[in-house]
Design a protein around this motif. Structure first.
Motif, PDB file in Angstrom:
ATOM      1  N   ASP B  20       0.825  -1.198   0.000  1.00 31.57           N
ATOM      2  CA  ASP B  20       0.000   0.000   0.000  1.00 31.57           C
ATOM      3  C   ASP B  20       0.867   1.258   0.000  1.00 31.57           C
ATOM      4  O   ASP B  20       0.613   2.219  -0.717  1.00 31.57           O
ATOM      5  CB  ASP B  20      -0.894  -0.044   1.251  1.00 31.57           C
ATOM      6  N   GLN B  25       0.774   4.044  -7.574  1.00 33.32           N
ATOM      7  CA  GLN B  25      -0.525   3.818  -8.228  1.00 33.32           C
ATOM      8  C   GLN B  25      -0.371   3.418  -9.697  1.00 33.32           C
ATOM      9  O   GLN B  25      -1.054   2.530 -10.176  1.00 33.32           O
ATOM     10  CB  GLN B  25      -1.400   5.083  -8.139  1.00 33.32           C
ATOM     11  N   GLU B  26       0.537   4.097 -10.411  1.00 34.82           N
ATOM     12  CA  GLU B  26       0.691   3.828 -11.860  1.00 34.82           C
ATOM     13  C   GLU B  26       1.143   2.396 -12.113  1.00 34.82           C
ATOM     14  O   GLU B  26       0.999   1.890 -13.224  1.00 34.82           O
ATOM     15  CB  GLU B  26       1.728   4.771 -12.497  1.00 34.82           C
ATOM     16  N   ARG B  28      -0.072  -0.173 -10.684  1.00 31.69           N
ATOM     17  CA  ARG B  28      -1.150  -1.079 -10.257  1.00 31.69           C
ATOM     18  C   ARG B  28      -2.217  -1.235 -11.335  1.00 31.69           C
ATOM     19  O   ARG B  28      -3.403  -1.264 -11.052  1.00 31.69           O
ATOM     20  CB  ARG B  28      -1.823  -0.539  -8.995  1.00 31.69           C
ATOM     21  N   ASP B  29      -1.771  -1.307 -12.597  1.00 38.36           N
ATOM     22  CA  ASP B  29      -2.759  -1.413 -13.669  1.00 38.36           C
ATOM     23  C   ASP B  29      -2.824  -2.822 -14.264  1.00 38.36           C
ATOM     24  O   ASP B  29      -3.520  -3.055 -15.245  1.00 38.36           O
ATOM     25  CB  ASP B  29      -2.451  -0.401 -14.776  1.00 38.36           C
ATOM     26  N   ILE B  92      -3.940  -6.070  -5.920  1.00 37.25           N
ATOM     27  CA  ILE B  92      -3.870  -4.659  -6.333  1.00 37.25           C
ATOM     28  C   ILE B  92      -3.399  -4.538  -7.783  1.00 37.25           C
ATOM     29  O   ILE B  92      -3.118  -3.450  -8.266  1.00 37.25           O
ATOM     30  CB  ILE B  92      -2.950  -3.832  -5.404  1.00 37.25           C
TER      31      ILE B  92
END
Lengths: 372, 392
Positions: B20, B25-26, B28-29, B92
């Motif tokens: 986490d 974030q990028e 986590r696709d 995730i």
């Protein structure tokens, strides 16, 4: 873990050794030649070893093992083409009875473990396994019910002491009830089928068969609660038995490739046959994983086992069919002769394919579980 | 970080928290396509700051190589925790922080055959993504028949002089080092007389030439060695016994290739394509639907087989020659998956500039799956001879 424990391996070795001595494929041939579809001596021996009660709780005189263990027994039975009521009685009936109530059915479960009482499941009504289409009706009659209908494919009916009959007790799709009925009950007529694999199966006609509420396994209109786990267990062990059929056919075929000579060399030197044999072996390895996984799921998380069970049956069908078809073809003309055992495996694989759901039936379940 | 402390449940909580905080974030696709891979190496330019950050964080935690010994920078996880990590990363949709041939195809040889000094010298650079490796096995005259190598290494006292050509060396033009099989004894028959050499691609006399493939990409190269001086300490294992190492690594490679297929066929890609086709075109036709059912049944079962073999190897029964089965079944399945996706996408998939363009290029790429790392036919030969014992 998708590995067999030492205990499970020991069980498998024990059963394999017992069957190699007590009921190899030659025993099946001898019984077939005499027109026999039962082998009571083998069933007694299996009961003595605790195999008949493999899924019966210890409190009811069983061995209290799981579906994985039952599957190992099934594989050994399939490999040796042993005739037993194992799946009908020790797997399907035992699971249904203990799911309904191990206390209530203690006596029956004890008798199953002792090899004294055998069961057959009367479910199919058409030419395909389709538990959602049941027209046999049980109408209220006196204090109990009166059953009328026809069952098209009851495996091991001839030798069974009792029949588990699925009947409609209401008009809702799931208003089904499972009855346990003595095979000698008035109004039950068995019409023996001339099964292609020389096994015991019958059509069953029910004409005003009278039963009481005590003959219900589980609750009225709640057949699925007891039947679902029983079918899952039956399908898993049948898949395992089909792996045994595949193994038996493969063993014969791979042996033949090493012995048979044509053009002056063993035919196993020809790459065309080597690659087909190797591909078959690969398919068997993959199917073995699906079957082991189904056993583990049934033992550890039975509520969620549906996908795993259908996967096991579908993959077992795929490999058993491939093994017997390749078996006949690679044996050539001799594979077509009655004197040779390969035909037995071919026939058995076809019957097991249809029982408890064929490839298409299970593929549809998998597709719906996977969301398409 | 000691991930082995505490229970497995504790580990799940800790790794979840760690992901986490540390997985950008990028990253986590869930993109597992060729273009999203972080390969690392001296020449590597990160595609984004997030990719760089993710690699750095993962290296500090040891999770670029979760089960490798901590002593060299690995995570030191057992199999149960490795599985939990994979589940949490899957949850995730985290991209793998680093992928490399060093990890997949070479490091297992260091771990098994390397001296302590070699492990300390080479493994940390692989784990951190500092050095990118390529593999030099195949030659123009030795494709499936790997024992027919001609590239030679002549003994010049403290060094070898290597001359010859390798082909199908994936990403050789981008790699820092190559591990190659070279002939050190020309009088010995076939597999004897082969040695396993580690060669710096910067050495004088090494050159590469990319091969343009049917997809238009050039992942494979020709690699030329023109009297390349290689110090003797770059020999891994024993001279003339390189085939033992290569055989061991090929087994690993087979497992990796089939595992790659397995990771991809987790269902997401095919499932998404089917779901969209379903709504756009009024449902799958019955023939395609039936083919997808067959695929699903096989894919799930091959996935279970991979898991079973991992469990077996955990229990001390290595897959050995059966890895040929995983390679064969896994790669054939992956090809089938792309055939189905192309079919489901119809004419849309044919436009390589279109919304689904990369799919066609990936589809073309998969055709190599059953050729590289030993063809399907070689795998069947291995099974036939070594497992079924059919006469050679």
């Amino acid at each position: 873990m998708l590995v067999y424990t030492d205990e499970e391996t020991l069980l498998s070795d024990t059963v394999q050794a017992m069957l190699a001595a007590a009921s190899p494929v030659s025993t099946f041939r001898a019984l077939r030649d005499k027109g026999e579809t039962q082998n009571p001596a083998l069933w007694s021996e299996m009961a003595e070893l605790g195999l008949a009660g493999v899924l019966v709780p210890e409190e009811a005189g069983g061995s209290g093992m799981g579906v994985t263990a039952a599957s190992l027994i099934g594989t050994a039975l399939g490999q040796n083409l042993a005739i037993t009521p194992f799946i009908s009685t020790s797997v399907i009936a035992a699971t249904a009875l203990k799911t309904a109530s191990a206390d209530l059915h203690k006596e029956s479960l004890e008798q199953i473990s002792q090899g004294k009482l055998t069961y057959a499941l009367a479910l199919d009504e058409g030419q395909k396994f389709n538990p959602s289409h049941i027209e046999t009706r049980a109408e209220p009659y006196g204090n109990g019910f009166r059953l009328n209908g026809e069952k098209s494919f009851v495996v091991q009916a001839g030798g069974a002491g009792r029949l588990l009959v699925l009947a409609r007790t209401g008009d809702g799709p799931d208003d089904l009830t499972l009855f346990s009925i003595g095979a000698e009950q008035a109004g039950l007529e068995q019409q023996e089928k001339a099964m292609v694999d020389h096994s015991d199966a019958a059509r069953l006609v029910l004409s005003n068969v009278e039963v009481t509420g005590e003959d219900i396994v589980g609750q009225q209109n709640e057949a699925w609660r007891v039947l679902r786990p029983a079918l899952f267990a039956g399908q898993t062990v049948l898949a395992a038995e089909m792996m045994g059929v595949a193994n038996g056919a493969m063993q014969m075929t791979f042996g033949y490739l090493k012995d048979r000579k044509q053009f002056g060399v063993e035919i196993g030197r020809f790459q065309a046959l080597q690659h087909r044999a190797a591909h078959l072996w690969c398919e068997a390895e993959v199917s073995a994983s699906a079957v082991l996984n189904a056993g583990r799921m049934m033992d550890e998380n039975p509520e969620q086992a549906g996908l795993a069970v259908s996967l096991a049956k579908a993959r077992a069908i795929k490999v058993a069919k491939l093994a017997v078809l390749e078996g006949v073809q690679m044996h050539g003309g001799i594979g077509m002769t009655d004197a040779f055992d390969m035909g037995f495996f071919l026939k058995k694989a076809q019957v097991s394919t249809e029982w408890l759901g064929d490839y298409g039936y299970h593929a549809e379940i998998i597709a719906s579980e996977r969301g398409f | 970080m000691d991930w082995m402390q505490g229970s497995e449940d504790d580990f799940r909580d800790r790794i979840r928290l760690w992901l986490d905080e540390n997985c950008p974030q990028e990253m986590r696709d869930g993109d597992t396509g060729e273009a999203a891979i972080c390969w690392g190496g001296r020449n590597w330019s990160f595609q984004s700051q997030a990719q760089k950050q993710w690699l750095q964080n993962a290296v500090l935690a040891g999770i670029t190589t979760p089960t490798w010994p901590k002593a060299y920078g690995g995570g030191g996880l057992d199999r149960a925790r490795e599985k939990i990590l994979a589940e949490e990363m899957g949850r995730i949709q985290a991209r793998p922080p680093l992928q490399s041939f060093g990890i997949w195809m070479l490091a297992p040889a260091f771990l098994k055959f390397g001296t302590e000094g070699e492990k300390k010298m080479y493994l940390p650079a692989i784990i951190k993504g500092n050095i990118r490796w390529c593999q030099g096995y195949s030659e123009p005259g030795a494709g499936s028949d790997l024992a027919g190598w001609q590239t030679k290494a002549e003994d010049h006292g403290d060094h070898y002089v290597v001359t010859g050509q390798k082909i199908w060396t994936s990403y050789a033009d981008k790699a820092d080092w190559i591990f190659a099989l070279v002939r050190t004894d020309r009088s010995a028959p076939k597999q004897k007389g082969i040695s396993f050499l580690l060669i710096d691609m910067k050495s004088a006399g090494v050159s590469t030439k990319p091969i343009k493939l049917i997809s238009g990409a050039s992942v494979f190269c020709e690699t030329f060695f023109d009297e390349v001086k290689v110090p003797k300490e770059n020999l891994l294992g024993t001279e003339n016994r390189g085939w033992d190492i290569a055989k061991y690594l090929l087994t690993h490679e087979r497992q990796m290739i089939s595992a790659g297929g397995q990771g991809l066929f987790g269902g997401r890609a095919l499932g998404a394509v089917l779901a969209e086709s379903d709504t756009e075109d009024g449902g799958l036709d019955s023939s395609l639907r039936s083919a997808v059912m067959d695929y699903e049944i096989d894919a799930l079962s091959i996935g279970l087989t991979l898991e079973r073999y991992k469990d077996q190897s955990e229990a001390g029964q290595g897959a050995g020659d059966a890895s040929a089965m995983l390679k064969y079944m896994g790669t054939e399945l992956n090809k089938k998956r792309y055939e189905l996706m192309m079919s489901a996408r119809g004419t849309e998939a044919l436009d390589t500039d279109g919304a689904h363009g990369p799919m066609a290029l990936d589809w073309l790429r998969t055709k190599a799956n059953s050729i590289e790392g030993g063809t399907s036919e070689i795998m069947l030969n291995i099974i036939s001879r070594r497992i079924l014992g059919l006469p050679g």
